[in-house]
Design an enzyme around this catalytic site. Structure first.
Site, PDB file in Angstrom:
ATOM      1  N   SER A 272      31.188  44.187  42.626  1.00 38.01           N
ATOM      2  CA  SER A 272      32.029  43.328  43.448  1.00 38.01           C
ATOM      3  C   SER A 272      31.649  43.419  44.931  1.00 38.01           C
ATOM      4  CB  SER A 272      33.491  43.681  43.190  1.00 38.01           C
ATOM      5  OG  SER A 272      34.279  42.540  43.353  1.00 38.01           O
TER       6      SER A 272
ATOM      7  N   LYS B 109      27.858  43.318  46.666  1.00 34.49           N
ATOM      8  CA  LYS B 109      27.317  42.552  47.801  1.00 34.49           C
ATOM      9  C   LYS B 109      26.505  43.526  48.669  1.00 34.49           C
ATOM     10  CE  LYS B 109      31.905  40.184  48.195  1.00 34.49           C
ATOM     11  NZ  LYS B 109      31.997  39.287  47.084  1.00 34.49           N
TER      12      LYS B 109
ATOM     13  N   HIS C  27      36.419  40.391  35.415  1.00 36.69           N
ATOM     14  CA  HIS C  27      35.799  41.131  36.516  1.00 36.69           C
ATOM     15  C   HIS C  27      36.034  42.632  36.305  1.00 36.69           C
ATOM     16  CE1 HIS C  27      34.353  41.206  40.627  1.00 36.69           C
ATOM     17  NE2 HIS C  27      35.403  41.877  41.053  1.00 36.69           N
TER      18      HIS C  27
HETATM   19  C1  GCU Z   1      38.031  39.987  46.148  1.00 37.46           C
HETATM   20  C2  GCU Z   1      37.028  39.180  46.903  1.00 37.46           C
HETATM   21  C3  GCU Z   1      35.658  39.240  46.266  1.00 37.46           C
HETATM   22  C4  GCU Z   1      35.273  40.659  46.002  1.00 37.46           C
HETATM   23  C5  GCU Z   1      36.358  41.371  45.241  1.00 37.46           C
HETATM   24  C6  GCU Z   1      36.146  42.870  45.031  1.00 37.46           C
HETATM   25  O1  GCU Z   1      38.312  39.389  44.922  1.00 37.46           O
HETATM   26  O2  GCU Z   1      37.493  37.861  47.018  1.00 37.46           O
HETATM   27  O3  GCU Z   1      34.695  38.632  47.107  1.00 37.46           O
HETATM   28  O4  GCU Z   1      34.042  40.745  45.342  1.00 37.46           O
HETATM   29  O5  GCU Z   1      37.556  41.278  45.958  1.00 37.46           O
HETATM   30  O6  GCU Z   1      35.410  43.486  45.748  1.00 37.46           O
HETATM   31  O7  GCU Z   1      36.816  43.414  44.163  1.00 37.46           O
END
Ligand code: GCU
Length: 410
Positions: free
Chosen positions: A250, A254, A391
């Site tokens: 997540s 990134k 997710h």
């Molecule tokens: C949120 C966010 C995402 C990210 C996620 C996470 O949902 O919008 O961009 O990847 O958090 O890190 O759990």
């Protein structure tokens, strides 16, 4: 922006994404890259600078004052299966902000082993019940939905009862039994991911890096911390630092992608559902968009990224460029079918669109012409799967990563 205009004229229509994308092999001045040397000398530096300036922000490099101290080395950890090493990294010297690197090295292996290095969400102690892991003194979230059991966190501080709260996402013994060391750093040791932003972690050490529009954002800080973790692994003789895969889930995925893109010492990169600002393409206009990222998480990206709010479909670059910067090193991108926010098909399309650079540099691409069926791992120089479900990081994901690592790092 002016200098980016020629690149706008150079689009390629990618079959898999059904969206027009800027070509990673066409430079800002409109010239086309045709050799590996041109890529290295011209296009790669230009893209690194572009993403530093426009999206992630500048980092401080390896600070001269940085001190890294091994404060724990237990050769009989996890019932004798592993050697546990803990290293306190103080980027501004001691005393001062501290990021703990937790390392497990499998015992009984011959020679230096490859490793997986990734950030964790809820503290090093949350990945395993091991009582020897130092509890973080940094702020810790109290709720994490189904991802972690944070009932042991009190007043945003870790307690003994919070050990192992996130172990379901970290199959430590499995990773070790496959012959890999595992290393991790806690996100809040590095950067405040809660308000007040930039007030704790390492950011207060570098106030000058917050002044410009290309300020040192949270994702950049996490990526930078991964590089500092790799510096420390380079000093450990039991680890082969030339075979370290950087992993992240997540928001931390990134960061793993940007770490792999910006630090070529990482031998492999694993993005687990990194979504927007990670593997997903903005130009598709599906799932989380730039305006939401910059509004809900104003501390993640450089301020300059805000000028693209609402302009996802007109971006003069896209995230396949970040993945191109990882080429020719192996890259695995994983999605989850119900993770709509991260646009799973857009993550596939992003990875696929990095393929021309992999090919140019003599590596294999992503061996799928269209979005693969759920729960099917395709593995070339680029690997990909979309797992059923939501997710998360599940055993199926780890199995695919370890198989992919066996292919490329063993
Ligand atoms: C949120 C966010 C995402 C990210 C996620 C996470 O949902 O919008 O961009 O990847 O958090 O890190 O759990």
């Amino acid at each position: 922006m002016k200098t980016l205009l020629p690149a706008l004229s150079a689009f390629l229509l990618h079959q898999t994404s059904a969206v027009e994308l800027p070509d990673p092999l066409v430079c800002i001045d409109g010239s086309r890259i045709t050799t590996a040397a041109e890529w290295r000398e011209k296009r790669r530096p230009e893209l690194l600078e572009l993403f530093t300036r426009e999206i992630y922000g500048r980092n401080p490099g390896r600070p001269e004052k940085l001190v890294a101290e091994v404060f724990d080395r237990d050769p009989a950890a996890l019932g004798g299966k592993a050697t546990r090493i803990q290293i306190a990294i103080h980027p501004g010297g001691k005393p001062g902000p501290r990021m703990d690197l937790l390392v497990y090295v499998p015992n009984g292996t011959k020679g230096p082993v490859p490793a997986i290095l990734g950030l964790n969400f809820w503290g090093n102690h949350s990945i395993h019940k091991d009582p020897g892991i130092r509890l973080t003194e940094s702020w810790v979230e109290e709720k994490a939905g189904h991802y972690a059991d944070l009932t042991g966190v009190r007043n945003n501080r870790a307690t003994e009862a919070s050990r192992g709260g996130n172990s379901r996402q970290w199959p430590v013994e499995e990773i070790l039994s496959r012959g890999y060391a595992l290393a991790t750093i806690y996100r809040e040791d590095v950067a405040a991911d809660h308000e007040p932003h930039f007030a704790s972690g390492v950011h207060p050490l570098f106030p000058e890096l917050q002044k410009g529009d290309d300020n040192f954002g949270g994702i950049a800080a996490w990526a930078w911390a991964l590089s500092r973790g790799l510096d420390a692994l380079e000093k450990e003789p039991a680890i082969d630092a030339r075979r370290v895969a950087v992993f992240g889930f997540s928001r931390l995925g990134k960061a793993a992608l940007w770490a792999g893109a910006s630090d070529e010492r990482f031998a492999m990169v694993i993005s687990n559902e990194s979504g927007a600002g990670g593997a997903k393409l903005f130009r598709r206009g599906v799932g989380e968009d730039i305006a939401r990222l910059n509004t809900v998480f104003p501390h993640w990206f450089a301020k300059s990224f805000r000028k693209y709010n609402g302009k996802d479909k007109e971006l003069p670059f896209d995230q396949h460029f970040v993945m191109s910067l990882i080429a020719p090193r192996p890259l695995y991108v994983a999605s989850a079918i119900d993770d709509k926010h991260a646009d799973p098909e857009g993550e596939f399309a992003g990875a696929k669109a990095a393929e021309p650079v992999y090919r140019l540099l003599g590596a294999d691409g992503l061996p799928a012409e269209s979005w693969p069926a759920a729960d099917t791992s395709v593995q070339g120089g680029i690997g990909y799967h979309v797992r059923s479900g939501i997710h998360d990081v599940l055993p199926f994901d780890w199995k695919c990563y370890l198989d992919f690592a066996d292919k490329h790092l063993k």
